[in-house]
Design a protein around this motif. Structure first.
Motif, short mmCIF file in Angstrom:
data_model
loop_
_atom_site.label_atom_id
_atom_site.label_comp_id
_atom_site.label_asym_id
_atom_site.label_seq_id
_atom_site.Cartn_x
_atom_site.Cartn_y
_atom_site.Cartn_z
N LEU A 26 -5.15 -2.44 3.62
CA LEU A 26 -6.22 -1.47 3.77
C LEU A 26 -7.02 -1.68 5.20
O LEU A 26 -7.74 -0.76 5.72
CB LEU A 26 -7.32 -1.31 2.61
CG LEU A 26 -6.17 -0.94 1.57
CD1 LEU A 26 -7.43 -0.61 0.27
CD2 LEU A 26 -5.97 0.70 1.77
N CYS A 63 -1.61 4.41 9.36
CA CYS A 63 -2.65 4.42 8.10
C CYS A 63 -2.16 4.69 6.95
O CYS A 63 -2.19 4.19 5.70
CB CYS A 63 -3.81 5.06 8.60
SG CYS A 63 -5.27 5.04 7.22
N ALA A 64 -1.36 6.05 7.02
CA ALA A 64 -0.78 6.41 5.68
C ALA A 64 0.21 5.69 5.18
O ALA A 64 0.23 5.13 3.87
CB ALA A 64 0.02 7.79 6.01
N THR A 67 -1.87 2.52 3.74
CA THR A 67 -2.55 2.88 2.43
C THR A 67 -1.56 3.06 1.09
O THR A 67 -1.83 2.64 0.21
CB THR A 67 -3.37 4.11 2.63
OG1 THR A 67 -4.03 4.12 3.74
CG2 THR A 67 -4.43 4.61 1.48
N TYR A 68 -0.26 3.74 1.62
CA TYR A 68 0.68 3.83 0.60
C TYR A 68 1.15 2.34 0.09
O TYR A 68 1.25 2.14 -1.08
CB TYR A 68 1.71 4.92 1.13
CG TYR A 68 2.62 4.99 -0.26
CD1 TYR A 68 2.34 6.07 -1.21
CD2 TYR A 68 3.82 4.32 -0.54
CE1 TYR A 68 3.15 6.38 -2.22
CE2 TYR A 68 4.54 4.66 -1.56
CZ TYR A 68 4.09 5.54 -2.50
OH TYR A 68 4.96 5.85 -3.41
N ALA A 70 -0.53 -0.06 0.30
CA ALA A 70 -1.59 -0.69 -0.64
C ALA A 70 -1.55 -0.18 -2.00
O ALA A 70 -1.77 -0.69 -3.02
CB ALA A 70 -2.93 -0.49 -0.22
N TYR A 71 -1.18 0.98 -2.30
CA TYR A 71 -0.98 1.63 -3.47
C TYR A 71 0.04 1.11 -4.44
O TYR A 71 -0.21 0.80 -5.66
CB TYR A 71 -0.75 3.10 -3.57
CG TYR A 71 -0.47 3.95 -4.63
CD1 TYR A 71 -1.29 3.94 -5.59
CD2 TYR A 71 1.08 4.58 -4.66
CE1 TYR A 71 -1.07 4.77 -6.69
CE2 TYR A 71 1.09 5.04 -5.88
CZ TYR A 71 0.18 5.41 -6.96
OH TYR A 71 0.67 6.17 -8.05
#
Lengths: 91, 575
Positions: A26, A63-64, A67-68, A70-71
């Motif tokens: 992130l 970034c997408a 972040t995904y 990280a999810y």
């Protein structure tokens, strides 16, 4: 109405290294956008777009992706543990 | 931020396109037809996923906390990317360049990793404790009515000018389409009044379900228009390379009033701090707004929020393209002239569409902006109404209000908020709405420590947070008051950047105020801890990890706070 601390009044167990990994994922997009002095320039251009513009637009996609990732990592780092029915707050 | 004099320069130099060509009948018809379709959908939304009763804030104000990933995505996107964004960001790019406009791109990029971090926790604890607003959470977490009121009032006041700005977006479209703007005040403002009356009516009956459904139409229109514009327009005006050169040349031309260039397509060395602090400060502030929290809490599960953090950047890409349209307009020599005959950069995007597209497509573009105003205006008025009802009306005026009574108060409050916004836009200068919106951004960021730090730690003392908030509010307001803009001849509240103390560089006032806020809160926590008791914390650690199938206090807790003596400040006994 004070409550008795029970076995589940705490954070569910978590995998610390994986949580740190998610934090790093992130943080990367945020860090990449801080050095404005470095990316605020026209060359190298891409299809006529100044570096300043395409670098930041590229980070939308990166970034997408971060972040995904990280999810996916946080779901594994701390799997959801259902609460006990007898816990405080149970209706 | 917007300099009409820049436009005067362009106007003289360029071959003006067709400004202010009177009523555009075809475009207007398309606009009206789409508006009517949207209104019908808004009223029908009350039947969608219908609950047994709409008479609670849980149902009316949060859509029953039932929205899945895609509905939440449209709702949040419809909420955060407003008509004013579509008008103001390209206008800023057109007039002053990258620092004023393009910072919105890094801002909306870093916003999502940031919310990924804390929003799922806020969702969990709110879901478990029946919180509808962030002030509810602060009340429960710190056991402080005063801090909760400060958060509620800040949110409420920061939202009001935001709603007013949505009207400014609709006005821009109507003005370019050839109606509104001129003639007597009644004929001029009637279309706006009708639009808002219809919006108010379906928000009243359908609650948050209305904007959730309309957001689909809004986004379909906006994606269509921007993708077409970005593919079609550059070929028409000579390609992207030419666009960037033309924009740069235009902005490097000395301003007649200040004698300096208006801006640049890059960020100069003196403005790097401003660019970064604007981006990060705005990103931290974004999810402090009541309407972002309302839209997030309406999600049905914890992971819905996290998945959204990964797919919401799609809108950031759209925003980047939209911002670039401001420079396309420079290259196309668009000359936005208002109905009053004066240059007005705010009209540049509607004017670009009217000049360059066939009328029917310009109508679709106008509808995209107008519907783009209705969705956020609806969510914002619902969020402001929920905040008023829960944290001011029930907390301070009528503690015995029932669930049904609360829903009724909130519905009426949502109407009052809209009436106030319309009155504001019609009676005051538009610049006031813009200035207040800038100020609102500074204010709302000061709720960050109490809300976000509170999700992770109870280390901060409630009184320290309240004093930190107050100091930052005064600093931010005072500093913004001192910002003059020589180009627009605005003496006060002329922008959102000022010199950062100690560092001496230009930076976003809200960000500096946030640092002051945190430092004051931390220092005072150490001091106050010895003398002043802490409030009671009604949440438990497990609350912060709950998900949709976990047992809840209740879907909605009519008596949310079981401690009666909070005003006295004595900590509740706990084992």
């Amino acid at each position: 109405m004070s409550h008795q601390p029970d076995s589940q009044d705490g954070a569910p167990p978590a995998n610390r290294p994986l949580q740190v990994l998610a934090g790093v994922l992130l943080a990367i997009p945020c860090l990449a956008l801080i050095p404005v002095g470095w990316y605020s320039r026209r060359s190298p251009e891409l299809g006529g777009f100044p570096f300043f513009v395409w670098y930041q637009m590229l980070w939308v996609f990166l970034c997408a992706g971060f972040t995904y990732s990280a999810y996916v990592v946080v779901k594994r780092a701390r799997p959801h543990r259902p609460m006990a029915r007898n816990e405080r707050g149970d209706a | 931020m917007i300099t009409p004099h820049t436009l005067a320069v362009v106007h003289a130099a360029a071959d003006p396109s067709r400004p202010n060509t009177g009523v555009n009948g075809v475009a207007l018809t398309v606009l009206i037809v789409i508006f009517v379709i949207v209104a019908v959908m808004g009223f029908m939304a009350a039947r969608w996923r219908r609950a047994s009763s709409m008479e609670s804030l849980e149902e009316w104000g949060l859509g029953g906390r039932s929205f899945g990933t895609w509905v939440t995505w449209f709702l949040l996107g419809g909420d955060l990317y407003t008509a004013y964004t579509f008008v103001a960001v390209p206008a800023a790019m057109f007039a002053t360049g990258a620092v004023a406009g393009f910072f919105a791109v890094p801002y909306t990029i870093v916003a999502y990793p940031i919310i990924f971090f804390f929003m799922s926790r806020l969702w969990s604890v709110s879901h478990r404790r029946g919180y509808v607003t962030s002030a509810d959470f602060v009340r429960g977490r710190y056991g402080s009515r005063g801090l909760s009121l400060a958060i509620a009032v800040t949110g409420f006041i920061a939202t009001m000018p935001y709603i007013a700005l949505q009207l400014v977006g609709i006005q821009a479209v109507l003005e370019v389409a050839g109606i509104g703007g001129s003639g007597n005040w009644f004929a001029k403002d009637l279309p706006l009044l009708i639009a808002f009356a219809v919006l108010a009516a379906y928000t009243y009956t359908s609650g948050l379900r209305a904007p959730a459904i309309i957001a689909f139409v809004k986004d379909a229109l906006i994606y269509l228009v921007i993708v077409v514009a970005v593919i079609y327009l550059p070929t028409k005006v000579g390609g992207w390379g030419h666009i960037f050169d033309a924009a740069n040349t235009k902005m490097q031309t000395a301003n007649k009033v200040t004698g300096k260039p208006n801006g640049s397509i890059l960020v100069g060395p003196k403005q790097q701090w401003a660019y970064v602090t604007l981006a990060f400060g705005s990103a931290l502030a974004l999810f402090m707004y009541p309407h972002s929290i309302t839209a997030s809490l309406s999600a049905k599960s914890r992971n819905t929020i996290r998945r959204n953090a990964a797919i919401l950047p799609a809108y950031s890409f759209l925003l980047a393209l939209l911002a670039l349209l401001g420079w396309v307009a420079s290259a196309a020599k668009t000359t936005p002239i208002g109905a009053d005959g004066k240059p007005n950069a705010q009209l540049v995007i509607p004017q670009l569409f009217e000049d360059q597209f066939p009328s029917w497509f310009a109508g679709i573009a106008f509808a995209a902006i107008a519907v783009g105003a209705l969705v956020p205006a609806a969510i914002m008025s619902i969020a402001a109404a929920n905040t008023f009802t829960r944290n001011i009306y029930k907390e301070w005026l009528r503690p015995d209000a029932t669930v049904e009574h609360e829903a009724k108060v909130s519905k009426i409050a949502s109407l009052v908020v809209k009436i106030f916004a319309v009155g504001f836009v019609l009676t005051m200068d538009k610049q006031n709405a813009i200035n207040l919106q800038l100020l609102g951004g500074i204010w709302i960021l000061q709720t960050f420590p109490a809300i976000v730090f509170g999700l992770y730690t109870r280390w901060f003392h409630r009184w320290a947070l309240l004093i930190g908030w107050a100091v930052a509010m005064v600093y931010g307001t005072w500093t913004a008051y001192g910002v003059a803009n020589p180009a627009t001849k605005v003496a006060h509240f002329g922008g959102s950047t000022a010199d950062i103390p100690i560092i001496g560089k230009l930076g976003y006032i809200a960000f500096t105020a946030l640092i002051i806020n945190i430092v004051v809160s931390a220092v005072l926590t150490v001091v106050l801890e010895r003398f002043v008791p802490r409030g009671a914390d009604e949440t438990i650690v497990a609350d912060y990890f709950a998900d949709e199938d976990d047992p809840r206090v209740s879907a909605y807790d009519p008596v949310p706070y079981d401690d009666a003596d909070l005003g006295g400040g004595s900590p509740k006994a706990s084992t």
